[in-house]
Motif scaffolding. Structure first.
Motif, PDB file in Angstrom:
ATOM      1  N   GLN A 214       0.812  -1.160   0.038  1.00 42.75           N
ATOM      2  CA  GLN A 214       0.217  -0.092  -0.056  1.00 42.75           C
ATOM      3  C   GLN A 214       0.739   1.578   0.075  1.00 42.75           C
ATOM      4  OE1 GLN A 214      -2.375  -0.890   3.411  1.00 42.75           O
ATOM      5  NE2 GLN A 214      -4.255  -1.100   2.145  1.00 42.75           N
ATOM      6  N   LEU A 215       1.859   0.982   0.738  1.00 41.80           N
ATOM      7  CA  LEU A 215       2.825   2.419   0.601  1.00 41.80           C
ATOM      8  C   LEU A 215       3.330   2.589  -0.763  1.00 41.80           C
ATOM      9  CD1 LEU A 215       4.398   4.528   2.310  1.00 41.80           C
ATOM     10  CD2 LEU A 215       6.139   2.988   2.546  1.00 41.80           C
ATOM     11  N   VAL A 216       3.696   1.678  -1.376  1.00 41.83           N
ATOM     12  CA  VAL A 216       4.222   1.827  -2.774  1.00 41.83           C
ATOM     13  C   VAL A 216       3.063   2.300  -3.673  1.00 41.83           C
ATOM     14  CG1 VAL A 216       4.857   0.639  -4.804  1.00 41.83           C
ATOM     15  CG2 VAL A 216       5.906  -0.003  -2.610  1.00 41.83           C
ATOM     16  N   ASP A 217       1.911   1.932  -3.382  1.00 37.56           N
ATOM     17  CA  ASP A 217       0.684   2.275  -4.315  1.00 37.56           C
ATOM     18  C   ASP A 217       0.621   3.887  -4.172  1.00 37.56           C
ATOM     19  OD1 ASP A 217       0.216  -0.217  -5.054  1.00 37.56           O
ATOM     20  OD2 ASP A 217      -1.539  -0.574  -3.707  1.00 37.56           O
ATOM     21  N   ILE A 218       0.680   4.350  -2.746  1.00 34.87           N
ATOM     22  CA  ILE A 218       0.583   5.661  -2.413  1.00 34.87           C
ATOM     23  C   ILE A 218       1.358   6.463  -3.195  1.00 34.87           C
ATOM     24  CG2 ILE A 218       1.017   7.235  -0.798  1.00 34.87           C
ATOM     25  CD1 ILE A 218      -0.127   5.075   1.490  1.00 34.87           C
ATOM     26  N   ALA A 219       2.660   5.999  -3.290  1.00 30.84           N
ATOM     27  CA  ALA A 219       3.677   6.796  -4.008  1.00 30.84           C
ATOM     28  C   ALA A 219       3.407   6.870  -5.476  1.00 30.84           C
ATOM     29  CB  ALA A 219       5.181   5.970  -3.713  1.00 30.84           C
ATOM     30  N   ILE A 220       2.903   5.550  -6.004  1.00 35.54           N
ATOM     31  CA  ILE A 220       2.779   5.721  -7.415  1.00 35.54           C
ATOM     32  C   ILE A 220       1.690   6.705  -7.745  1.00 35.54           C
ATOM     33  CG2 ILE A 220       1.543   4.151  -9.337  1.00 35.54           C
ATOM     34  CD1 ILE A 220       3.140   1.604  -8.045  1.00 35.54           C
ATOM     35  N   LEU A 221       0.495   6.677  -7.049  1.00 37.05           N
ATOM     36  CA  LEU A 221      -0.552   7.770  -7.156  1.00 37.05           C
ATOM     37  C   LEU A 221       0.014   9.120  -7.115  1.00 37.05           C
ATOM     38  CD1 LEU A 221      -3.395   6.006  -4.816  1.00 37.05           C
ATOM     39  CD2 LEU A 221      -3.600   6.507  -7.411  1.00 37.05           C
ATOM     40  N   CYS A 222       1.206   9.352  -6.303  1.00 32.73           N
ATOM     41  CA  CYS A 222       1.500  10.687  -6.359  1.00 32.73           C
ATOM     42  C   CYS A 222       2.605  11.070  -7.371  1.00 32.73           C
ATOM     43  CB  CYS A 222       2.357  10.827  -4.929  1.00 32.73           C
ATOM     44  SG  CYS A 222       1.064  10.712  -3.256  1.00 32.73           S
ATOM     45  N   GLY A 223       3.486   9.797  -7.699  1.00 32.07           N
ATOM     46  CA  GLY A 223       4.390  10.111  -8.780  1.00 32.07           C
ATOM     47  C   GLY A 223       5.613   9.696  -8.165  1.00 32.07           C
ATOM     48  N   THR A 224       6.550   8.856  -8.978  1.00 31.20           N
ATOM     49  CA  THR A 224       7.872   8.285  -8.521  1.00 31.20           C
ATOM     50  C   THR A 224       8.916   8.649  -9.749  1.00 31.20           C
ATOM     51  OG1 THR A 224       7.669   6.236  -9.744  1.00 31.20           O
ATOM     52  CG2 THR A 224       6.515   6.298  -7.594  1.00 31.20           C
ATOM     53  N   ASP A 225       9.799   8.243  -9.418  1.00 26.22           N
ATOM     54  CA  ASP A 225      10.825   8.500 -10.764  1.00 26.22           C
ATOM     55  C   ASP A 225      10.430   7.571 -11.946  1.00 26.22           C
ATOM     56  OD1 ASP A 225      12.774   9.822  -9.125  1.00 26.22           O
ATOM     57  OD2 ASP A 225      14.065   8.100  -8.513  1.00 26.22           O
ATOM     58  N   PHE A 226       9.569   6.758 -11.801  1.00 27.04           N
ATOM     59  CA  PHE A 226       9.233   5.867 -12.979  1.00 27.04           C
ATOM     60  C   PHE A 226       7.903   6.529 -13.760  1.00 27.04           C
ATOM     61  CE2 PHE A 226      11.520   3.259  -9.887  1.00 27.04           C
ATOM     62  CZ  PHE A 226      12.634   2.983 -10.804  1.00 27.04           C
ATOM     63  N   ASN A 227       6.982   7.343 -12.873  1.00 25.61           N
ATOM     64  CA  ASN A 227       5.857   7.655 -13.529  1.00 25.61           C
ATOM     65  C   ASN A 227       5.420   9.107 -13.054  1.00 25.61           C
ATOM     66  OD1 ASN A 227       5.003   6.328 -10.924  1.00 25.61           O
ATOM     67  ND2 ASN A 227       3.187   7.253 -11.245  1.00 25.61           N
ATOM     68  N   GLU A 228       4.592   9.644 -13.678  1.00 23.66           N
ATOM     69  CA  GLU A 228       4.031  11.058 -13.446  1.00 23.66           C
ATOM     70  C   GLU A 228       2.815  10.502 -12.336  1.00 23.66           C
ATOM     71  OE1 GLU A 228       4.840  14.075 -14.031  1.00 23.66           O
ATOM     72  OE2 GLU A 228       6.502  13.661 -15.223  1.00 23.66           O
ATOM     73  N   GLY A 229       2.494  11.595 -11.305  1.00 20.93           N
ATOM     74  CA  GLY A 229       1.611  11.124 -10.517  1.00 20.93           C
ATOM     75  C   GLY A 229       0.140  11.566 -11.150  1.00 20.93           C
ATOM     76  N   LEU A 230      -1.005  11.163 -10.303  1.00 21.24           N
ATOM     77  CA  LEU A 230      -2.089  11.741 -10.869  1.00 21.24           C
ATOM     78  C   LEU A 230      -2.321  13.385 -10.235  1.00 21.24           C
ATOM     79  CD1 LEU A 230      -4.918   9.117  -9.877  1.00 21.24           C
ATOM     80  CD2 LEU A 230      -3.588   9.530 -11.874  1.00 21.24           C
ATOM     81  N   SER A 231      -2.803  14.117 -11.289  1.00 21.08           N
ATOM     82  CA  SER A 231      -2.840  15.772 -10.811  1.00 21.08           C
ATOM     83  C   SER A 231      -3.718  16.005  -9.700  1.00 21.08           C
ATOM     84  CB  SER A 231      -3.662  16.221 -12.230  1.00 21.08           C
ATOM     85  OG  SER A 231      -3.716  17.870 -11.989  1.00 21.08           O
ATOM     86  N   GLY A 232      -3.290  16.736  -8.833  1.00 22.70           N
ATOM     87  CA  GLY A 232      -3.742  16.986  -7.420  1.00 22.70           C
ATOM     88  C   GLY A 232      -3.755  16.216  -6.370  1.00 22.70           C
ATOM     89  N   VAL A 233      -3.102  14.940  -6.616  1.00 17.59           N
ATOM     90  CA  VAL A 233      -3.100  14.015  -5.640  1.00 17.59           C
ATOM     91  C   VAL A 233      -1.574  14.129  -4.807  1.00 17.59           C
ATOM     92  CG1 VAL A 233      -3.161  11.604  -5.256  1.00 17.59           C
ATOM     93  CG2 VAL A 233      -4.465  12.410  -6.882  1.00 17.59           C
ATOM     94  N   GLY A 234      -1.418  14.251  -3.618  1.00 14.31           N
ATOM     95  CA  GLY A 234      -0.446  14.238  -2.784  1.00 14.31           C
ATOM     96  C   GLY A 234      -0.334  13.374  -1.851  1.00 14.31           C
TER      97      GLY A 234
END
Length: 326
Positions: A214-234
């Motif tokens: 779930q911690l990784v999922d949270i990071a993916i939603l926000c954005g990582t070195d490998f993807n852009e996060g969802l707009s407005g999601v911190g």
């Protein structure tokens, strides 16, 4: 979100060096080196670390200035270098290259205008780990008998794995990604002024009542070195969403959103490319004379920029030897 936003969720506290005495630390070599490389370039005259043919080896100054704190506090650093570039990171690397090219154009303009402050700032931000820097870093670490491990892919993932399997006591990096790779205990600001910070993986999960996945999922939603996060999601919004819906896929379904390669990104953190085929000797016996000659004679770095660093290492090694007999 940028990895730094993970700090909002991470369980972090200061730790005294007396609590770390005798520990092994798997250091994310590229992260540590880049930090000292940019700092050296920003605050040191370029003629100090530039050879007659124009080759820049600011890394040698940074290493000698940064390593003493390990020796002084009886810490053994194990420098873990990146291996191959992860495919999903290639877009990020290309973006960084384009940004660096823009900064290099600005740097040229600053030089033409004679703006020394702007020149120093831009020179620091346009640094990269050249083949010469990679090679000379390893050679200097070898002379100082500092262990080096070559990771198959992400150095930070390998360092985290080494900590999880007990090969070392801590991971050392400034990046908060160490949490996503499951590093149990991470030391930040390890060679800065003052005491370091200790980032605790299990405490982070417990504080927010989430799993590693779930911690990784949270990071993916926000954005990582490998993807852009969802707009407005911190991080706090992502935390709330994941806890409500359970996992990344359920959150995306609820929001009607899509993140390309999300499953692969998840696996990169939870099941990275690492190896157990390595070995190192934790007993360091640096050849300080040879290291000093390598830096100042072979690479022509100004002696006054590195002498104090070598003296600190030498004093620490001498004191360690005395302690063994008292």
């Amino acid at each position: 979100m940028g990895n730094s936003a993970l700090r909002q969720l991470a369980a972090i506290e200061e730790v005294g060096f007396d609590e770390l005495d005798g520990s092994l630390v798997a250091v994310d070599a590229h992260n540590w080196l880049y930090r000292y490389l940019t700092t050296t370039v920003k605050w040191t005259r370029d003629e100090v670390y530039t050879t007659d043919d124009g080759t820049e080896v600011a890394n040698l100054v940074g290493i000698v200035q940064g390593l003493p704190k390990f020796f002084e506090h009886d810490l053994t650093p194990v420098f873990v270098f990146d291996g191959r570039v992860t495919d999903l990171k290639s877009d990020e690397i290309e973006s960084r290259r384009e940004q660096r090219e823009k900064l290099e154009d600005q740097l040229e303009e600053a030089r033409e205008e004679g703006d020394t402050i702007e020149i120093a700032r831009l020179e620091a931000h346009t640094q990269r780990l050249t083949p010469v820097i990679q090679e000379t870093t390893r050679e200097l670490l070898d002379l100082l008998d500092v262990p080096v491990i070559e990771a198959p892919a992400e150095g930070e993932a390998q360092a985290a794995h080494m900590a999880r399997t007990g090969a070392v006591n801590y991971t050392g990096t400034e990046d908060y990604d160490a949490l996503l790779f499951g590093a149990p205990l991470t030391l930040r600001k390890l060679t800065s002024k003052g005491d370091p910070e200790l980032m605790d993986f299990d405490a982070t999960l417990a504080e927010h009542d989430v799993t590693w996945e779930q911690l990784v999922d949270i990071a993916i939603l926000c954005g990582t070195d490998f993807n852009e996060g969802l707009s407005g999601v911190g991080p706090k919004t992502a935390l709330s969403a994941v806890k409500e819906h359970g996992d990344l896929w359920s959150v995306l379904e609820d929001l009607g959103e899509y993140i390309e390669y999300a499953d692969r990104i998840r696996d990169l953190f939870l099941d990275p490319d690492i190896t157990d085929k390595y070995e190192f000797d934790a007993e360091m016996n640096p050849d300080i004379a040879a290291a000093r000659e390598y830096v100042t004679e072979e690479w022509k770095v100004h002696e006054n920029e590195v002498e104090r660093g070598f003296e600190r290492i030498e004093e620490s090694v001498t004191q360690t030897g005395l302690d063994q007999w008292t």
